[in-house]
Structure formats: structure tokens, C-alpha cells
Scaffold this motif. Structure first.
Motif, PDB file in Angstrom:
ATOM      1  N   ASP B 117      24.212 -30.488   3.494  1.00 29.42           N
ATOM      2  CA  ASP B 117      24.522 -31.550   4.449  1.00 29.42           C
ATOM      3  C   ASP B 117      24.557 -32.918   3.760  1.00 29.42           C
ATOM      4  N   LEU B 121      27.771 -35.350   3.772  1.00 32.15           N
ATOM      5  CA  LEU B 121      27.639 -36.754   4.144  1.00 32.15           C
ATOM      6  C   LEU B 121      28.297 -37.640   3.096  1.00 32.15           C
ATOM      7  N   ARG B 125      31.486 -40.213   4.100  1.00 35.60           N
ATOM      8  CA  ARG B 125      31.182 -41.631   4.275  1.00 35.60           C
ATOM      9  C   ARG B 125      31.417 -42.367   2.970  1.00 35.60           C
ATOM     10  N   LEU B 129      24.927 -44.607   1.710  1.00 38.48           N
ATOM     11  CA  LEU B 129      24.371 -43.568   2.585  1.00 38.48           C
ATOM     12  C   LEU B 129      22.915 -43.831   2.973  1.00 38.48           C
ATOM     13  N   ALA B 132      22.293 -43.971   6.756  1.00 43.06           N
ATOM     14  CA  ALA B 132      22.619 -42.677   7.376  1.00 43.06           C
ATOM     15  C   ALA B 132      21.569 -41.628   7.015  1.00 43.06           C
ATOM     16  N   LEU B 136      18.989 -39.740   9.479  1.00 43.33           N
ATOM     17  CA  LEU B 136      18.889 -38.277   9.474  1.00 43.33           C
ATOM     18  C   LEU B 136      17.419 -37.847   9.347  1.00 43.33           C
ATOM     19  N   ALA B 150      21.894 -33.140  11.478  1.00 43.54           N
ATOM     20  CA  ALA B 150      22.946 -33.272  10.468  1.00 43.54           C
ATOM     21  C   ALA B 150      24.322 -33.332  11.124  1.00 43.54           C
ATOM     22  N   LEU B 154      26.662 -36.509  10.657  1.00 44.24           N
ATOM     23  CA  LEU B 154      27.963 -36.252  10.019  1.00 44.24           C
ATOM     24  C   LEU B 154      29.108 -36.674  10.931  1.00 44.24           C
ATOM     25  N   ALA B 157      29.394 -40.320  10.522  1.00 41.90           N
ATOM     26  CA  ALA B 157      29.488 -40.819   9.153  1.00 41.90           C
ATOM     27  C   ALA B 157      30.806 -41.518   8.848  1.00 41.90           C
TER      28      ALA B 157
END
Lengths: 377, 210
Positions: B117, B121, B125, B129, B132, B136, B150, B154, B157
Motif C-alpha cells: 500500500d 501511495l 501521489r 507523502l 498522507a 494512514l 489504505a 489511496l 491520494a
């Protein structure tokens, strides 16, 4: 009304006792509890609340209607409302067997933006003796939160026994609410002696997926001052109820119960007679006593009424750092935080280290507690 | 730490010193850890440095253990575990990942997020990150099943900004606190955030409700 137990479980308990007690004439009972509670929801600080909780019960030869509600006003000024209504119809006895069909609907609202509602249908078969009984059944229905509807299903089984002045009950429930599922095992008792009535329950969420785990128990004692008035002291801990939108927590309540229609049931239903507490929890908007806030400008503020506030974490090399008091109850970190993920704890007035509200808590690798996780973008 | 372990660690330290690998111990560790633990942690830092992993999170984890008076074995194990998670995060997120992303990725892995995952991601994206990944982690820690969390992050994202993802996380946390099941809260809020992100992209000047 039990604030933590699934509503249909309470109905089951009511129905169990009712099915075991022949009713030749209709009985009406109404009461209102006026009280003060101290409520501590999991993950939040304790809060006091004033509570008004009316209840109504009508029992006919083969029907039972129970309605109750609660209005709470928290110390923050926020309010909550909750109402439930359940009706049960019992079949004619076939030997020791009785069938029951009940419907339950309820709704709750916290402040003006969060509302839950649910509608449930339960079928149950009772096997009743003079002093013992058992039941098995299932529940189906729906619950909604905001605009999300989720199906509800439950399997129920339980036994009860009446001995001297006490009634004992044990039951197990498997419940599914959307993608959450859990199994509760519970026991309860009620004892009446003169003007005193004691109710107690002990349960455990033995298995769960998304519904939390743990042991819970509640107890209440009431003293009948007169035929229409009683003093009630109740407290305990209850589990999360995804159907009704309640967060696990604990409470202590002192209330006065006014009973303008006291009824005359020879065998009162086995319901732990705590005042109804709507426990939709205070939101993070409530001003907590100690909370952390990462501000848009990168500043990190601890809100706490304290003489000193210290912080230690990845940004202090895990050395205690005294925060600066910016304004009353606002303590700031005297250094900017670069982008990254940080672990930290704080302490107030030299006390124990802990993680303030408003911050993600993760297990502490070096001890039994938790450590805060802060991400700066 | 057993005698055998101490002897082995000292022998390893001597070897490292002899070869110049343990060339620079972090002075913060020297003052807070005993010599044996300092050497063991130092070896892990050198390995991490060689692998291109950020070492500051490892130093901080050791210092955290020292501040909490943890047993030396436990400190070394915690640092070793974090180094492993940083390595997995780097493999999943790519070699161009920033230290902040790797640190956030390691936290996500610790919470139960799958490395696959993290890779997805990264693919979806283009921005950093860090937020994000933090969202998560927070969702999973808050009770949202890792696969549901996730899926939600996602879904956001590609289109949502960092502040929208942060708002999404806060909204889910509040819903959970108010009694919603974590997975349901995430599912409901991800739709609303996606709607907002889409509208904001189409009409960037449209005022939003407070």
C-alpha cells in the motif's frame, strides 16, 4: 435504560422477565429521573452533566411497550438528546414455550450535527418455568449515522433464575453492525429488600472486530423515600455500542427518581436501573483540560491550566523542556518543528508523563503506556 | 544482556573500531547510554547510514529508551526494529523518498499497513507523502482496519491536498469518537472529501462552508 448495552438486549431482558410473569391486567408505569452525572468517555476527559430521563412502561396480557429518553446538558454547555421505544408481542403459551416478536426504534442527537437512528426487529423463543427460564433469538435491522446506513444483525441467547429476593440472568450476544462484529457475554442480578433495590451487571466483550474489547460492569442502588420518590446512585463502565452510536466510558450518577405512575408489578423487570445517560461523547470541539494543537504556522501549543508544562520527545532529544506560557492555559514550544514525525509526551506540574488529547497515541515500546505521535507537514 | 551477549557485542565493537566503520558515535548517545549499548546502537546507525536510511529517528528511539530507563537489550531491539521498518519503507516508497517520508512510512508499517500500500501511495501521489502516511497511520491506530484505511487514503491520494487529507483524518476521528464504526466513518468521510477535492479543483474560488 442501559446506556451501553445494545438496546435490543435490554428489550430481551424486559421480555424475559415479562414472559415469566403472567399479567392479568394492564399495568402502566412512568417515571422521570433528575440527576447529576460525572461521565468519562474513553479518549476524553471527564465531564459533568445534568440529566433528565423520563421513562414509560405499559404491560398488557400479551404486549409490552417501553419508551424512554434522556436530555443531557454537559458542563461545556453542549446538549444531547436520546429517545428509544420498544414494543413486544407475546404469543399464547404452548406448554412452557412462548414466542415473542418485538420492534425497537430509537434516535439520538449530539449538539446539532451528529445524529444516529436505528430500527430493529427481534424474534425470540422463551422457555419459562416458575423460577428459571431461557431464551434464544435473533435481531435484524438497520442503523444510520449521518447519511450512512448499516445493517444490523444479532444472535441472542440467555438464561435467568429467580431465587429468594434476587433474579439472576446470563446471556451471550453476537452482533454485526456493518463491517463491525462483536460478542458480549453478560450476567446481571436484581435484588429487592424492603425499600432498597440493587441492580448489578458484569459483562465482557470477548471477541470483537471494530467494536473494542474489555470487561464492563455497572451497579445501581435505589432507596424508596416514598411511594413516588426514590434516591438512586449508579455507576460503572459500559462498552461501545455501534448501533446506537455510543462510546465506551464510565460514569457515576446521583439522581432523584419521581414515579407519578408507580405501577404494581409483582416482579419488576430485570433492568439495571441506572439513569439513562446518552453517551454520545463530547466532540473534540469541547474545551478539554489538557490538549495539544499543531497550529497552521507550525507552532505547537499545549492547552492546560497548570503551573508548569514540560515536554520531551524526538525534538528535545528526550530531555524535559519547559514550555513557555503564552497566555492563560496556552503553553507553547519555544522552537519551530521541521517537517517530520515525532514521538513525545508531556507532564503537568512535575507529575507523570502522558499524552494529551488531540494527539494520536501509539503503544510505548519501553513501557506499558502510550506515546504521542505528531506529524508536521 | 547476558555475559555472552556482552562479550559478543564488545568483540563486534572492537572489530568495528579496528576497521574504522564505527568512526563517529553520536555524542548524544555517549552521554545517555552505557558503553555497551552505545556501541551496539552505533553499529546499527552505521548500518543504516550505509543503507541510505535516516539515522536521526534511530538516535531518537535510543534516547527515548534511555529517558525511560529501559533495559539496554530493549533499547537495542527497538532501534533494530525501527531500522528494519525504515528499510522496508524505503524499499516500498522508493529510494528518492525524504527522511520525513521514510519516518512516516515506518510508523505506518508499525501500525499494520502493508508495504504494497505504501508503494501504491507513491505511485498515485506526486506530492510529499508525509501527511498522507501520517493520516494512514492515525486511521489504523484509531481502529480503521488497515485495508479500509489504505483504500481510503489511496482514493484521496491523487486529488486531495494535504490539508484536505488532514481534515479527512480529523473528521473520521471525530466520527469514531462519536460512536461510528471506524470503517464506516472512513468510508463516509472519504466520499465527502473526494467530492470536496473534485469541486475545489473545478472551482478553486468557490467559498466553502465553515
Amino acid at each position: 435504560m442501559n446506556p451501553g448495552r445494545p438496546a435490543w438486549a435490554v428489550t430481551a431482558v424486559v421480555a424475559c422477565s415479562s414472559a415469566a410473569t403472567p399479567r392479568l391486567v394492564a399495568q402502566v408505569k412512568a417515571a422521570v429521573d433528575l440527576g447529576v452525572s460525572n461521565v468519562h468517555y474513553d479518549g476524553f476527559l471527564a465531564s459533568t452533566a445534568a440529566a433528565v430521563s423520563p421513562s414509560f412502561r405499559w404491560a398488557g396480557p400479551r404486549t409490552l411497550v417501553v419508551a424512554n429518553g434522556s436530555y443531557l446538558r454537559f458542563a461545556s454547555g453542549n446538549r444531547s438528546l436520546q429517545a428509544n421505544m420498544a414494543g413486544s408481542f407475546f404469543s399464547a403459551p404452548l406448554g412452557h414455550w412462548t414466542g415473542e416478536l418485538s420492534a425497537l426504534a430509537g434516535a439520538s442527537q449530539y449538539r446539532d450535527f451528529t445524529g444516529f437512528s436505528h430500527a430493529l426487529l427481534t424474534g425470540r423463543i422463551h422457555l419459562d418455568g416458575a423460577r428459571t427460564g431461557a431464551w434464544i433469538g435473533g435481531t435484524s435491522g438497520t442503523t444510520s449515522f449521518v447519511d450512512a446506513q448499516r445493517p444490523v444483525g444479532a444472535l441472542l441467547a440467555g438464561v435467568w433464575r429467580r431465587q429468594f429476593t434476587a433474579t439472576w440472568l446470563a446471556n451471550a450476544n453476537y452482533t454485526r453492525v456493518g463491517d463491525s462484529a462483536y460478542t458480549d457475554v453478560e450476567g446481571a442480578t436484581r435484588a429487592v429488600r424492603g425499600r432498597f433495590t440493587f441492580d448489578g451487571s458484569l459483562g465482557a466483550r470477548v471477541w470483537s472486530r471494530g467494536g473494542g474489547h474489555g470487561v464492563y460492569g455497572e451497579a445501581s442502588g435505589s432507596y424508596a423515600v416514598g411511594p413516588w420518590i426514590a434516591l438512586v446512585l449508579a455507576g460503572g463502565r459500559y462498552p461501545t455500542d455501534p448501533t446506537r452510536g455510543s462510546v465506551a466510558g464510565r460514569y457515576l450518577t446521583l439522581s432523584v427518581r419521581l414515579t407519578p405512575l408507580p405501577g404494581r408489578s409483582a416482579s419488576p423487570p430485570l433492568i439495571v436501573s441506572r439513569p439513562a445517560i446518552h453517551h454520545s461523547s463530547p466532540s473534540s470541539d469541547d474545551p478539554p483540560a489538557v490538549s495539544a494543537e499543531l497550529q497552521d504556522d507550525g507552532g505547537f501549543v499545549i492547552h492546560a491550566a497548570a503551573r508548569t508544562v514540560e515536554i520531551e520527545g524526538d525534538f528535545t532529544d528526550w530531555q524535559p523542556l519547559l514550555l513557555t506560557e503564552r497566555d492563560p492555559a496556552g503553553w507553547v514550544l519555544p522552537l519551530p518543528l521541521a517537517a517530520g514525525t515525532y514521538r513525545f509526551s508531556i507532564r503537568i506540574d512535575g507529575g507523570a508523563w502522558f499524552v494529551p488529547a488531540g494527539v494520536t497515541k501509539v503503544p510505548d515500546e519501553f513501557g506499558p503506556g502510550t506515546v504521542g505521535l505528531l506529524t508536521v507537514p | 544482556m547476558t555475559t555472552v551477549h556482552r562479550v559478543a557485542t564488545l568483540a563486534l565493537a572492537a572489530a568495528l573500531l579496528a576497521t574504522g566503520v564505527a568512526r563517529a558515535q553520536d555524542p548524544r548517545l555517549l552521554h545517555r547510554l552505557d558503553s555497551t549499548t552505545t556501541v551496539a546502537v552505533g553499529a546499527l546507525l552505521d548500518s543504516a547510514r550505509t543503507a541510505g536510511l535516516p539515522v536521526e529517528p534511530l538516535v531518537q528511539r535510543a534516547l527515548e529508551g534511555a529517558a525511560k530507563h529501559a533495559e539496554p537489550d530493549r533499547i537495542v531491539a527497538a532501534v533494530r526494529r525501527l531500522a528494519g521498518e525504515l528499510g522496508v519503507a524505503k524499499a516500498a516508497l522508493g529510494h528518492e523518498s525524504s527522511p520525513a517520508e521514510l519516518d512516516a512510512g515506518a510508523s505506518a508499517l508499525r501500525a499494520g499497513v502493508r508495504p504494497e500500500d505504501l508503494t501504491l501511495l507513491r505511485q498515485r501521489r506526486t506530492q510529499s507523502l508525509t501527511v498522507a502516511l501520517a493520516a494512514l497511520t492515525d486511521l489504523v491506530v484509531g481502529g480503521v482496519p488497515p485495508d479500509s484505511a489504505a483504500s481510503a487514503v489511496l482514493a484521496l491520494a491523487a486529488r486531495a491536498r494535504d490539508d484536505q487529507i488532514a481534515d479527512f483524518r480529523r473528521a473520521v476521528e471525530r466520527d469514531i469518537a462519536l460512536g461510528a464504526t471506524p470503517a464506516a466513518a472512513a468510508a463516509v468521510r472519504v466520499d465527502a472529501t473526494l467530492h470536496e477535492a473534485t469541486n475545489a479543483a473545478a472551482n478553486p474560488n468557490t467559498p466553502r462552508k465553515p
